[in-house]
Scaffold this motif. Structure first.
Motif, PDB file in Angstrom:
ATOM      1  N   ASP A  74       0.943  -1.164  -0.067  1.00  0.00           N
ATOM      2  CA  ASP A  74      -0.109   0.023  -0.015  1.00  0.00           C
ATOM      3  C   ASP A  74       0.999   1.226  -0.109  1.00  0.00           C
ATOM      4  OD1 ASP A  74      -2.065   1.705   0.117  1.00  0.00           O
ATOM      5  OD2 ASP A  74      -2.648   1.108   2.048  1.00  0.00           O
ATOM      6  N   VAL A  75       0.954   1.945  -1.201  1.00  0.00           N
ATOM      7  CA  VAL A  75       1.695   3.097  -1.373  1.00  0.00           C
ATOM      8  C   VAL A  75       1.161   4.154  -1.792  1.00  0.00           C
ATOM      9  CG1 VAL A  75       3.631   1.423  -1.888  1.00  0.00           C
ATOM     10  CG2 VAL A  75       2.430   2.346  -3.761  1.00  0.00           C
ATOM     11  N   ALA A  76       2.014   5.510  -1.976  1.00  0.00           N
ATOM     12  CA  ALA A  76       1.427   6.704  -2.234  1.00  0.00           C
ATOM     13  C   ALA A  76       1.126   6.277  -3.884  1.00  0.00           C
ATOM     14  CB  ALA A  76       2.234   7.872  -2.111  1.00  0.00           C
ATOM     15  N   PHE A  77      -0.093   6.632  -4.353  1.00  0.00           N
ATOM     16  CA  PHE A  77      -0.704   6.624  -5.636  1.00  0.00           C
ATOM     17  C   PHE A  77       0.209   6.809  -6.704  1.00  0.00           C
ATOM     18  CE2 PHE A  77      -2.923   7.046  -9.575  1.00  0.00           C
ATOM     19  CZ  PHE A  77      -3.422   5.833  -9.707  1.00  0.00           C
ATOM     20  N   ASP A  78       0.876   8.127  -6.626  1.00  0.00           N
ATOM     21  CA  ASP A  78       1.625   8.789  -7.511  1.00  0.00           C
ATOM     22  C   ASP A  78       3.112   8.020  -7.687  1.00  0.00           C
ATOM     23  OD1 ASP A  78       2.268   9.936  -5.320  1.00  0.00           O
ATOM     24  OD2 ASP A  78       3.007  11.741  -6.141  1.00  0.00           O
ATOM     25  N   PHE A  79       3.364   7.070  -6.782  1.00  0.00           N
ATOM     26  CA  PHE A  79       4.796   6.342  -6.958  1.00  0.00           C
ATOM     27  C   PHE A  79       4.320   5.089  -7.794  1.00  0.00           C
ATOM     28  CE2 PHE A  79       6.246   9.329  -3.769  1.00  0.00           C
ATOM     29  CZ  PHE A  79       7.286   9.785  -4.401  1.00  0.00           C
ATOM     30  N   ILE A  80       3.117   4.528  -7.936  1.00  0.00           N
ATOM     31  CA  ILE A  80       3.030   3.203  -8.470  1.00  0.00           C
ATOM     32  C   ILE A  80       3.657   2.922  -9.622  1.00  0.00           C
ATOM     33  CG2 ILE A  80       1.226   1.566  -9.094  1.00  0.00           C
ATOM     34  CD1 ILE A  80      -0.406   2.562  -6.869  1.00  0.00           C
ATOM     35  N   THR A  81       3.207   3.567 -10.791  1.00  0.00           N
ATOM     36  CA  THR A  81       3.936   3.303 -12.020  1.00  0.00           C
ATOM     37  C   THR A  81       5.489   3.465 -11.974  1.00  0.00           C
ATOM     38  OG1 THR A  81       3.876   5.827 -12.466  1.00  0.00           O
ATOM     39  CG2 THR A  81       2.211   4.341 -13.611  1.00  0.00           C
ATOM     40  N   GLN A  82       6.365   4.294 -11.140  1.00  0.00           N
ATOM     41  CA  GLN A  82       7.619   4.153 -10.844  1.00  0.00           C
ATOM     42  C   GLN A  82       8.063   3.099 -10.422  1.00  0.00           C
ATOM     43  OE1 GLN A  82       9.251   7.656  -9.001  1.00  0.00           O
ATOM     44  NE2 GLN A  82      10.987   6.533  -8.243  1.00  0.00           N
ATOM     45  N   TYR A  83       7.522   2.455  -9.478  1.00  0.00           N
ATOM     46  CA  TYR A  83       7.727   1.420  -8.787  1.00  0.00           C
ATOM     47  C   TYR A  83       7.577  -0.006  -9.607  1.00  0.00           C
ATOM     48  CZ  TYR A  83       7.683   3.654  -4.158  1.00  0.00           C
ATOM     49  OH  TYR A  83       7.847   4.559  -3.152  1.00  0.00           O
ATOM     50  N   VAL A  84       6.678   0.107 -10.372  1.00  0.00           N
ATOM     51  CA  VAL A  84       6.369  -1.126 -11.123  1.00  0.00           C
ATOM     52  C   VAL A  84       7.414  -0.786 -12.318  1.00  0.00           C
ATOM     53  CG1 VAL A  84       5.024  -2.076 -13.083  1.00  0.00           C
ATOM     54  CG2 VAL A  84       4.123  -1.066 -11.075  1.00  0.00           C
ATOM     55  N   ALA A  85       7.809   0.229 -13.054  1.00  0.00           N
ATOM     56  CA  ALA A  85       9.007   0.295 -13.969  1.00  0.00           C
ATOM     57  C   ALA A  85      10.025  -0.098 -13.502  1.00  0.00           C
ATOM     58  CB  ALA A  85       8.805   1.843 -14.531  1.00  0.00           C
ATOM     59  N   GLU A  86      10.333   0.180 -12.363  1.00  0.00           N
ATOM     60  CA  GLU A  86      11.991  -0.135 -11.829  1.00  0.00           C
ATOM     61  C   GLU A  86      11.812  -1.735 -11.102  1.00  0.00           C
ATOM     62  OE1 GLU A  86      12.330   2.933  -9.045  1.00  0.00           O
ATOM     63  OE2 GLU A  86      12.955   4.424 -10.674  1.00  0.00           O
ATOM     64  N   SER A  87      10.860  -2.470 -11.290  1.00  0.00           N
ATOM     65  CA  SER A  87      10.663  -3.824 -10.705  1.00  0.00           C
ATOM     66  C   SER A  87      11.446  -4.736 -11.686  1.00  0.00           C
ATOM     67  CB  SER A  87       9.281  -4.040 -10.422  1.00  0.00           C
ATOM     68  OG  SER A  87       8.724  -4.559 -11.752  1.00  0.00           O
ATOM     69  N   ASP A  88      11.408  -6.109 -10.922  1.00  0.00           N
ATOM     70  CA  ASP A  88      12.103  -7.202 -11.692  1.00  0.00           C
ATOM     71  C   ASP A  88      11.107  -7.829 -12.787  1.00  0.00           C
ATOM     72  OD1 ASP A  88      10.272  -8.569 -10.152  1.00  0.00           O
ATOM     73  OD2 ASP A  88      11.453  -9.876  -9.053  1.00  0.00           O
ATOM     74  N   GLY A  89      10.067  -7.229 -12.890  1.00  0.00           N
ATOM     75  CA  GLY A  89       8.753  -7.644 -13.853  1.00  0.00           C
ATOM     76  C   GLY A  89       7.811  -8.328 -13.238  1.00  0.00           C
ATOM     77  N   TYR A  90       8.222  -8.694 -12.058  1.00  0.00           N
ATOM     78  CA  TYR A  90       6.979  -9.497 -11.246  1.00  0.00           C
ATOM     79  C   TYR A  90       6.196  -8.522 -10.612  1.00  0.00           C
ATOM     80  CZ  TYR A  90       8.192 -13.973 -13.463  1.00  0.00           C
ATOM     81  OH  TYR A  90       8.449 -14.781 -14.256  1.00  0.00           O
TER      82      TYR A  90
END
Ligand code: ARG
Length: 295
Positions: A74-90
């Protein structure tokens, strides 16, 4: 000396190996779902403290089919795309996220699983029903959402306002002089509206109805923003995410749209949210609707 060196080297190698193994294990058996859990019926914190909702159901089913555990963050909404983009893909963004060209620059989206109308919540006696009505008003939004983007551009009429494509046509809406108040959560914006510190909130319809139903708001009304188009929700994925993850998500969405599950979960979780906050009769899920997963 040589011996000591090789011992040190061996120990170091072991440590690296052990680390790689743990990192690998972690990566191999989970899916991370980034969300912001103040958006019923798509995601909300239940009475038992667990996050539930339509997005959680979709991703639980996906994780189960892939034999992985689901970790919800559960994170701040406006960080979600960045977290996904920087993830390992899963890692995915499952947060009632509107598919937009701007977001598509950093992430991919699954198939559409829901459509949404943006609405304006305001006092009964003003009952704003278009973005244009918000000219000169104090407008609350959740930071980084489509509502934020729209009113931020619209308020800047001097720079052209907010323009979107309706089929072939460019449509521009302006709300000159509107002040945009950005909040981390809709609940915070709602308190400000109830207390008269802002004039309106621009947000998605079902979560707006849930706010009114669960936080009280006798003098408030919800009106469709008549000068905007519908929005579509998708699950955000890292670009070039593993095909198995993309396919499983799209399969679940396609199946659940076809068999009515998406609609059933939407109704059910709306009722659960309402029941958990207001009491009354406990909702009963339609027969056969899956509510627990091995994730
Ligand atoms: N649909 C809007 C958007 O994508 C708002 C989503 C907010 N979601 C949430 N879980 N708080 O911008």
């Amino acid at each position: 000396m040589k011996k000591i060196l090789s011992i040190i080297l061996a120990v170091a190698l072991l440590a690296v190996g052990a680390f790689a193994l743990t990192a690998c294990n972690d990566d191999n058996d989970k899916i991370v779902m980034y969300t912001e859990a103040g958006f019923a019926p798509y995601e909300f914190v239940g009475a038992d403290g667990a996050i539930k909702g339509v997005d959680v159901a979709i991703m639980s089913e996906v994780a189960e089919r892939m034999g992985r555990t689901l970790e919800i963050k559960d994170v701040a909404f406006d960080f979600i795309t960045q977290y996904v983009a920087e993830s390992d893909g899963y890692a995915v963004g499952a947060a009632g996220m509107t598919i937009s060209d701007e977001r598509k620059q950093s992430v991919d989206f699954s198939n559409v699983y829901a459509s949404s109308t943006l609405v304006i919540i305001s006092a009964e006696d003003v009952a704003y029903d278009s973005v244009a009505d918000l000219a000169g008003k104090k407008v609350g939004v959740q930071q980084g959402t489509s509502g934020d983007e729209i009113i931020s551009y619209a308020s800047d009429a001097a720079n052209g306002g907010y323009t979107y494509k309706d089929g072939e046509n460019d449509v521009t809406v302006t709300a000159a002089g509107a002040t945009v108040q950005k909040y981390q959560t809709y609940a915070l914006a709602y308190v400000e509206l109830v207390n008269g510190r802002i004039d309106a909130i621009l947000m998605d319809k079902l979560p707006a109805q849930s706010l009114i139903a669960t936080q009280g708001g006798d003098q408030l009304v919800i009106k469709d923003a008549a000068d905007l188009l519908q929005e579509d929700f998708g699950i955000a994925l890292k670009k070039d995410a593993p095909a198995e993850l993309v396919d499983t998500i799209n399969n679940v969405i396609n199946e659940w749209l076809a068999n009515g599950n998406i609609a059933a979960y939407t109704d059910y979780f709306t009722a659960v949210d309402n029941y958990e906050k207001n009491g009354g009769e406990a909702p009963v899920a339609p027969e056969g609707l899956k509510l627990s997963w091995n994730v």
